[in-house]
Design an enzyme around this catalytic site. Structure first.
Site, mmCIF file in Angstrom:
data_model
loop_
_atom_site.group_PDB
_atom_site.id
_atom_site.type_symbol
_atom_site.label_atom_id
_atom_site.label_comp_id
_atom_site.label_asym_id
_atom_site.label_seq_id
_atom_site.Cartn_x
_atom_site.Cartn_y
_atom_site.Cartn_z
ATOM 1 N N GLU A 178 -41.969 20.011 10.005
ATOM 2 C CA GLU A 178 -40.696 19.346 9.739
ATOM 3 C C GLU A 178 -39.927 20.149 8.707
ATOM 4 O O GLU A 178 -40.496 20.556 7.688
ATOM 5 C CB GLU A 178 -40.880 17.934 9.159
ATOM 6 C CG GLU A 178 -41.282 16.876 10.142
ATOM 7 C CD GLU A 178 -41.277 15.485 9.533
ATOM 8 O OE1 GLU A 178 -40.407 15.185 8.679
ATOM 9 O OE2 GLU A 178 -42.155 14.697 9.918
ATOM 10 N N GLU B 83 -47.521 12.869 7.051
ATOM 11 C CA GLU B 83 -47.250 12.818 5.610
ATOM 12 C C GLU B 83 -48.207 11.866 4.885
ATOM 13 O O GLU B 83 -47.787 10.931 4.206
ATOM 14 C CB GLU B 83 -45.791 12.406 5.362
ATOM 15 C CG GLU B 83 -44.810 13.371 5.965
ATOM 16 C CD GLU B 83 -43.344 13.121 5.571
ATOM 17 O OE1 GLU B 83 -42.567 14.088 5.583
ATOM 18 O OE2 GLU B 83 -42.982 11.983 5.253
HETATM 19 C C1 BGP Z 1 -40.044 12.664 6.958
HETATM 20 C C2 BGP Z 1 -40.592 11.828 8.080
HETATM 21 C C3 BGP Z 1 -39.766 11.762 9.311
HETATM 22 C C4 BGP Z 1 -38.291 11.957 9.111
HETATM 23 C C5 BGP Z 1 -37.901 12.905 8.026
HETATM 24 C C6 BGP Z 1 -36.456 12.854 7.601
HETATM 25 O O1 BGP Z 1 -40.439 12.149 5.750
HETATM 26 O O2 BGP Z 1 -41.857 12.302 8.473
HETATM 27 O O3 BGP Z 1 -40.147 10.646 10.048
HETATM 28 O O4 BGP Z 1 -37.481 10.942 9.404
HETATM 29 O O5 BGP Z 1 -38.674 12.754 6.870
HETATM 30 O O6 BGP Z 1 -36.273 11.773 6.761
HETATM 31 P P1 BGP Z 1 -35.135 10.686 6.925
HETATM 32 O O7 BGP Z 1 -35.222 10.243 8.341
HETATM 33 O O8 BGP Z 1 -35.496 9.631 5.966
HETATM 34 O O9 BGP Z 1 -33.884 11.388 6.601
#
Ligand code: BGP
Length: 468
Positions: A362, A172
């Protein structure tokens, strides 16, 4: 219409070292910025690692990786995305030689994936800059980070390049504008950070990413390198042209990063932003040459869409990026608005813009789960997660029918991990429940949720079981 996905479409899940491995100081590993962020991105970091950090033990994947990968194999994964912890390989980040014990751990992990024929997809840097680089150099603000990252990336390509085809340079990367510490290892507090330093850090990361792509192709031309960005389709709050213009500006801020990765140079709108801000970046001729090493594919995370407006509108809860709340969409328990159609839109937008293969690395739903007994077994009846997944995959299938080239799909957090934004374990994404709570209690035992069987059957049918 076809109900299945193209043959060879890669199905799997995605994780990040700092969110699941634990063993934060084992076998020579140094601390990373995550070790001083016990409460997520909204709280200032501590000066040194403190004991109240769930990430220090994570879900103990460092010791249980074989058990976890066996469960991924049972799900039928053909790809698994994970990240390598930079500070396991270079504990401070600026050493000359790597920590062999750290490399050996990833050899063992890759052996396990090999056993089941699961294709690895490796993120080189996922929100875990070595703490020393953050505190001593102010992270990516310092040009020397490029050299440290190059050495780290070369070490990985030379060691694992024959076993790993797909690599991502930075997780990201476009989040650095909003989360400079987590994304760019920048120690200066956001409120005190000058825009000139922030944009210089962005430039250094982009050069490092292009340089890693060059090194990878030199080490082995078969390696495929992708960039990785937050995809956040942005809709105008009203048809007012001022709102549409606000959308264009928000899109530019998000898309500049992948424009550079795909086109090998800064787009005009980005240069204008710098001019308007009165920023003159230090860009050398060598930097410009390096930037021409463009990526083989574009990968992204997709959780939600947002709206933009010139003025007015309610501020929306976003995955790191900001925006306005969409009055037409439902939202998760953490306020992330759920928009399956947005995934089809963004796939088309990216394909139209770059004509590069796309990888959804993701997508997922963070929710509170309750462990219950069904037919004598402990499980979670997570129909909400199944519905989210089904509806998003239907839209991926639509995008493929639209002509978009999609390499694969990895669900975020196929096993419960510590949240990146809030550092909670109760924000669960997994098909596999991990018995660990926000206060650190729990047995760490794994349980299959209802979605486990659903995803397994969907993968086995290559999408035929999806409900339109
Ligand atoms: C993204 C990241 C991840 C992950 C995901 C979910 O932004 O790349 O590392 O964790 O989001 O977000 P969160 O864990 O804040 O719910």
């Amino acid at each position: 219409m076809t109900t299945t996905f193209p043959e060879g479409f890669l199905w799997g899940g995605a994780t990040a070292a700092n969110q699941l491995e634990g063993a934060y100081d084992a076998e020579g590993k140094g601390p990373s910025i995550q070790d001083v962020m016990p409460h997520g991105i909204m709280t200032p970091p501590t000066d040194e690692p403190t004991p109240d950090n769930l990430k220090h033990e994570g879900i103990d994947h460092f010791h249980r990786y074989a058990e976890d990968i066996a469960l991924f194999a049972e799900l039928g994964f053909t790809v698994y995305r994970f990240s390598i912890a930079w500070s396991r390989i270079f504990p401070n980040g600026d050493e000359e030689t790597p920590n062999e014990a750290g490399l050996a751990f990833y050899d063992r992990l890759l052996d396990e994936l090999d056993k089941y024929g699961i294709e690895p997809l490796v993120t080189i840097s996922h929100y875990e800059t070595p703490l020393h680089l953050a505190k001593t150099y102010d992270g990516w603000v310092d040009r020397r980070l490029i050299g440290f990252y190059e050495r780290y990336a070369r070490t990985l390509f030379e060691r694992f390049g024959k076993r790993v085809t797909y690599w991502l340079t930075f997780n990201e990367i476009n989040s650095v504008l909003h989360a400079p510490l987590m994304s760019g290892g920048i120690w200066t507090p956001k409120a005190e950070l000058s825009e000139a330093d922030l944009y210089q850090a962005i430039h250094h990361e982009l050069v490092a990413s292009a340089s890693a792509t060059k090194i990878a192709h030199e080490v082995d031309p078969a390696i495929k390198v992708g960039c990785m960005v937050i995809a956040m389709p942005t809709y105008p709050l009203t048809p007012n042209p001022a709102d549409v213009l606000a959308v264009m500006n928000a899109d530019h801020a998000n898309l500049a990063f992948s424009d550079v990765h795909v086109r090998g140079a800064y787009p005009g709108y980005f240069l204008r932003t710098l001019r308007d801000k009165g920023i003159v970046l230090d860009i050398t001729d060598a930097d410009r040459e390096l930037l021409k090493n463009t990526v083989d594919f574009v990968s992204f995370s997709y959780y939600m869409s947002l709206c933009e407006a010139a003025e007015g509108g309610e501020v929306g809860q976003g995955n790191i990026l900001g925006g306005k709340r969409n009055p037409t969409l439902p939202e998760s328990e953490w306020g992330w608005q759920i928009d399956p159609v947005g995934l089809r839109i963004v796939l088309n937008q990216f394909w139209d813009r770059w004509q590069k293969p796309l990888f959804i690395v993701e997508n997922g739903l963070g929710a509170k789960d309750e462990l219950v007994e069904v037919d004598g077994e402990l499980t979670v009846v997570d129909d909400y997660r199944i519905a989210y997944l089904n509806d998003h995959l239907v839209q991926v299938r639509e995008a493929i029918a639209d002509g978009v080239d999609v390499l694969g799909y990895t669900w975020w957090g196929p096993i419960d991990v510590v949240s990146a934004s809030t550092a909670q374990l109760s924000k669960r994404y997994g098909f596999i429940y991990v018995d660990r709570n926000d206060d650190g209690s729990g047995t760490l035992q794994r349980y299959r949720k209802k979605s486990f069987g659903w995803y397994r059957d969907m993968i086995a049918s290559n999408g035929a079981t999806l409900k339109q």
